[in-house]
Write an enzyme that holds these catalytic residues in place. Structure first.
Site, mmCIF file in Angstrom:
data_model
loop_
_atom_site.group_PDB
_atom_site.id
_atom_site.type_symbol
_atom_site.label_atom_id
_atom_site.label_comp_id
_atom_site.label_asym_id
_atom_site.label_seq_id
_atom_site.Cartn_x
_atom_site.Cartn_y
_atom_site.Cartn_z
ATOM 1 N N SER A 266 7.072 -8.953 4.032
ATOM 2 C CA SER A 266 6.874 -8.602 2.631
ATOM 3 C C SER A 266 8.208 -8.417 1.931
ATOM 4 O O SER A 266 8.307 -8.601 0.720
ATOM 5 C CB SER A 266 6.071 -7.300 2.512
ATOM 6 O OG SER A 266 4.738 -7.482 2.899
ATOM 7 N N GLU B 169 3.948 -2.234 -1.793
ATOM 8 C CA GLU B 169 4.247 -3.663 -1.898
ATOM 9 C C GLU B 169 4.890 -3.998 -3.227
ATOM 10 O O GLU B 169 5.952 -4.640 -3.283
ATOM 11 C CB GLU B 169 2.972 -4.484 -1.714
ATOM 12 C CG GLU B 169 3.194 -5.985 -1.768
ATOM 13 C CD GLU B 169 3.995 -6.484 -0.574
ATOM 14 O OE1 GLU B 169 5.192 -6.799 -0.766
ATOM 15 O OE2 GLU B 169 3.439 -6.544 0.524
ATOM 16 N N ASP C 60 8.794 -5.373 -3.781
ATOM 17 C CA ASP C 60 9.045 -6.716 -4.292
ATOM 18 C C ASP C 60 9.873 -6.690 -5.572
ATOM 19 O O ASP C 60 10.824 -7.467 -5.739
ATOM 20 C CB ASP C 60 7.720 -7.436 -4.564
ATOM 21 C CG ASP C 60 6.923 -7.697 -3.302
ATOM 22 O OD1 ASP C 60 7.491 -7.568 -2.208
ATOM 23 O OD2 ASP C 60 5.723 -8.024 -3.421
#
Length: 652
Positions: A569, A314, A318
Site C-alpha cells: 500500500s 490507507e 497514500d
C-alpha cells in the site's frame, strides 16, 4: 403476434434470408449448477415480457496488445504516440458486420428492426420479447428461480445461438447469469453492516480487508526527535527524505499543467485533513492547508464519522506521501463509492471510460456496486464517463485472482490495455502476504471452484489486478537493519517485516512478450524448489510484481498522532510519484507521458536498483527468493529516478 411473425417470415423467405429453423445453432453458455441460495421453481409465465440484450463482441481485442506495444516499446517508431479516446473507442467498437448479422438473425426470427435499438455505447442490441420468442430464439427454456431471501429471478440453464454468429455475440441477457442484486432484509444499512449485504462482504474498500496497510503502531514522544534526523534512522522510520535519498528523487521542481497524478480510494476509507497538516508541518511545511483535488465517483465521500486506523490509514498514507513527493504538482483523489454499498475497480473504470459501463456485457452486479444505491445510499445515477484519467494512477487495493472469474478479470484487463494506449500508467500494489492471498489464504488444490484455507499449506494464491499484463505491479522492500542508506551500496532487501511482498505467477494470463525473456531466465538460473502442486510452473504465465519500492516502517500522521505502517500500500504510491516526476520532465521537454512502462522497464532493467536478498514466504513455504535480475518477489527492483529520467528523456 403469430400473424406478424408469419408476415415477416414470408418476406424474409422472399429475400432468401435463412429461417431460424434451418439455421444450425451452437451452445453458447451453460451453467453447471445453480448458485448457492437459489432454488429452481416453475417455468416462466408465457405472458411475461423479457427485456432482452444481445452483447456484441468487441472488435480487434486480439490486436490490442500489439497496438499497445507500438506506443510503449522503446525501439518502436511510434513510441509515445498515444491514442485519443475517440480512436480507442472506434478501434474496439463492435463492427458493423456484427451489428448487421445479429439484426438479420433477429429479423429472421420475427423480431423486426423497428423493435431493436442499439445502445449508446454501441455494444448492445436491445429489444423486448415474449417468453415464446426468447425461447425459440435461444433454443432454451426459462424458469423462475427463488433466492432464500424470497427474491425471484428469471434465468435458464443454457442457451444457443446460430453457429455463424458465435464470433459476433459475446453474451445474451437474461440467460444463465445470476446477476440479480439481492435486496437486504433490513434496508437501513450503515458502514458497520456492510458484511451483511449479499455480494458486498468482500468489498475492497471494507475496513480491515486484506488490501489495507498493516500497522498503525504509535511512535512514543521519546522517539519523535528521530523524525527530524530521518536519514540516520531510515532502517527504523521511513520518511519522505528517506525515500528521496534511496531513490534519488529531486526536491527542486516545478509543476506542469499537463501532468497529473491520481490516487484511488474506496469509501469508507477517507483521509483526515488535520492529519495531512500534521504530516506536512513536520515534513513539508509549505503544504500545510493543501488538499487533493477531489473527484467524487458514485457518491464517494471523504467521511469523517468513523475515525480509526482501519478507516483512515490507507488514505492518509497514500496522500501524505504522494502529495509530498510530487509537490508542487497537484494530486487528484478518486474517491469511489458511497457509505452503504461501496464500490469496485469496475465502478472506477466506468467513471473514466463511459463505454466500459456496457461493453463485454457490462459490470457484474454480484461483484460491482449498482447505482442508484438500492440500499438507500447514493441516489444519483451511476457515473459512466465524465472523469478524466490522470497520467499516472496508483491503487493500493487488490483482490485474489481466485476471487473472480477469468471472464471478469479479462474484461477489466482489456480496459487497462486501453488506458495504456491513452498514455496512462496504471499501478497496483502486489499484496502483503507473500505467495499467499489476502488475509494469508491459500488455495486447496486446482480448479476454479477450489476453496481457501488458513494459509498453513496449499496452492499459492496470486493477486489481481497485478497478474493483468497491462498494469505495473509494485512489490515491497525494506531498509536492512542497522544500515546507513547514505553510505550503503545496496541498502534494501525484500520486505520481511510485518508483511511479505506479494509475488508469483498467474493462473489466468499468459506471459506477455515484454516479460518472457526475464521469466525464462529466472526459471533457468534460479529454479524454485516447488512443483505444479504449489504454483503454475509452466513458465508460460504472467509473473509479478514488475518493480518494487520501500514498504516498511512508513511514518504517517494518523488520527492526530504519528504511527508506523507497512505494506505494498505504501510502495505503489511511492513508485507512482517517481513516474509522475518523470512525466513532468518529459512534458517540460515537449514530449508525451511515459504511459505503460513495462516494455521499457524490462528492456532496460539497469535503471532500477536490483534487490537480491529476502523472500516472500507463505502457504507453509519459504515462498520465492529475491535474485539478480527480475524475480517474483521484488520484480526488477526499486526506482532510481536519475537513471530512469535520463532514459525516458532519450525516448521519442
Amino acid at each position: 403476434m403469430f400473424f406478424v411473425r408469419s408476415v415477416v417470415a414470408a418476406a424474409l423467405a422472399a429475400t432468401a434470408i435463412a429461417s431460424p429453423i434451418s439455421t444450425p445453432h451452437s451452445l453458447h453458455e451453460k451453467r453447471s449448477e445453480i448458485p448457492q441460495g437459489w432454488t429452481k421453481r416453475d417455468v416462466l409465465d408465457r405472458r411475461a415480457i423479457l427485456p432482452m440484450k444481445v452483447g456484441l463482441s468487441q472488435s480487434n481485442l486480439d490486436k490490442g496488445s500489439q497496438w499497445l506495444e507500438e506506443v510503449s516499446h522503446p525501439t518502436s517508431e511510434k513510441y509515445g504516440k498515444h491514442w485519443t479516446a475517440k480512436e480507442v473507442a472506434d478501434a474496439f467498437a463492435p463492427s458493423q458486420d456484427s451489428v448487421d448479422a445479429v439484426k438479420a438473425w433477429l429479423a429472421s426470427a420475427g423480431i423486426s428492426e423497428h423493435r431493436v435499438k442499439q445502445s449508446q455505447s454501441l455494444n448492445f442490441l436491445e429489444f423486448d420479447a415474449t417468453v415464446d420468442e426468447a425461447e425459440d430464439l435461444l433454443k432454451t427454456e426459462y424458469h423462475v428461480y427463488e433466492h432464500e431471501s424470497g427474491q425471484p429471478h428469471v434465468a435458464c440453464d443454457e442457451y444457443s445461438v446460430p453457429s455463424h454468429l458465435k464470433e459476433h455475440i459475446d453474451l445474451v441477457y437474461p440467460t444463465v447469469h445470476f446477476d440479480a442484486k439481492l435486496k437486504p432484509r433490513d434496508a437501513s444499512r450503515s458502514m458497520d453492516k456492510r458484511d451483511d449485504i449479499p455480494g458486498i462482504g468482500k468489498g475492497i474498500g471494507k475496513p480491515g480487508s486484506g488490501s489495507l496497510p498493516k500497522g498503525g503502531w504509535g511512535i512514543g514522544n521519546h522517539h519523535h526527535h528521530k523524525l527530524q534526523e530521518n536519514l540516520t534512522y531510515c532502517d527504523e522510520y521511513i520518511t519522505p527524505d528517506c525515500l528521496r535519498e534511496l531513490y534519488k528523487i529531486p526536491t527542486e521542481k516545478k509543476a506542469n499543467s499537463k501532468n497529473s497524478y491520481g490516487i484511488v480510494e474506496y469509501t469508507p476509507q477517507a483521509y483526515v485533513p488535520s492529519d495531512l497538516d500534521l504530516f506536512f508541518a513536520n515534513f513539508s511545511q509549505s503544504q500545510v492547508g493543501k488538499r487533493p483535488i477531489l473527484d467524487s465517483i458514485d457518491g464517494g465521500v471523504v467521511q469523517q464519522t468513523n475515525m480509526s486506523f482501519d478507516y483512515n490509514g490507507e488514505s492518509n498514507l497514500d496522500l501524505e506521501y504522494s502529495m509530498t513527493l510530487v509537490y508542487p504538482q497537484p494530486v487528484t483523489l478518486y474517491q469511489v463509492g458511497d457509505l452503504v454499498e461501496g464500490a469496485s475497480f469496475n465502478n472506477f473504470l466506468d467513471a473514466i471510460d463511459g463505454s466500459y459501463c456496457t461493453y463485454d456485457g457490462g459490470d457484474d452486479p454480484t461483484q460491482d456496486a449498482v447505482y442508484p444505491d438500492p440500499y438507500g445510499g447514493y441516489t444519483g445515477p451511476e457515473n459512466c464517463g465524465g472523469f478524466a484519467a490522470t497520467k499516472v494512477i496508483s491503487t493500493s487495493y487488490g483482490y485474489n485472482e481466485h476471487d473472480l472469474t477469468p471472464f471478469y478479470e479479462m474484461r477489466q484487463c482489456h480496459e487497462y490495455m486501453k488506458l495504456g494506449l491513452l498514455g496512462v500508467s496504471v499501478l497496483y500494489s502486489s499484496g502483503d502476504y507473500g505467495v499467499a492471498g489476502n488475509g494469508g489464504e491459500c488455495i486447496n488444490g486446482p480448479g476454479l471452484n477450489a476453496t481457501y484455507n488458513n494459509g498453513t499449506s496449499g496452492r499459492f494464491n496470486p493477486a489481481f489486478p497485478s497478474t493483468c499484463p497491462y498494469v505495473t505491479s509494485v512489490g515491497a522492500t525494506q531498509v536492512k537493519n542497522n544500515t546507513n542508506i547514505v553510505t550503503a551500496t545496496q541498502p534494501e532487501e525484500a520486505c520481511e517485516t510485518v508483511i511479505y511482498s506479494g509475488g508469483g505467477f498467474s493462473n489466468v494470463f499468459p506471459v506477455p512478450s515484454y516479460q518472457a525473456a526475464a521469466v525464462a531466465k529466472w526459471f533457468a538460473d534460479y529454479p524454485p524448489p516447488y512443483s505444479a502442486v504449489q504454483f503454475n510452473n509452466s513458465q508460460q504465465t504472467r509473473g509479478f510484481p514488475d518493480v518494487s519500492a520501500n514498504g516498511a516502517n512508513y511514518v504517517i500522521a494518523i488520527d492526530g498522532v504519528f504511527g508506523l505502517v507497512y505494506g505494498t500500500s505504501a510502495s505503489s504510491p511511492t513508485f507512482g510519484s517517481v513516474l509522475t516526476l518523470i512525466n513532468q520532465a518529459r512534458y517540460n521537454a515537449g514530449k508525451s507521458s511515459i504511459g505503460f512502462i513495462n516494455p521499457v522497464a524490462y528492456a532496460h532493467p539497469g535503471v532500477f536498483n536490483d534487490i537480491t536478498e529476502g523472500g516472500n514466504e507463505g502457504c507453509g513455504t519459504a515462498g520465492f527468493s529475491a535474485a539478480p535480475g527480475w524475480d517474483p518477489v521484488t520484480g526488477l527492483g526499486t526506482p532510481n529516478y536519475e537513471k530512469m529520467v535520463a532514459l525516458w528523456l532519450t525516448l521519442a
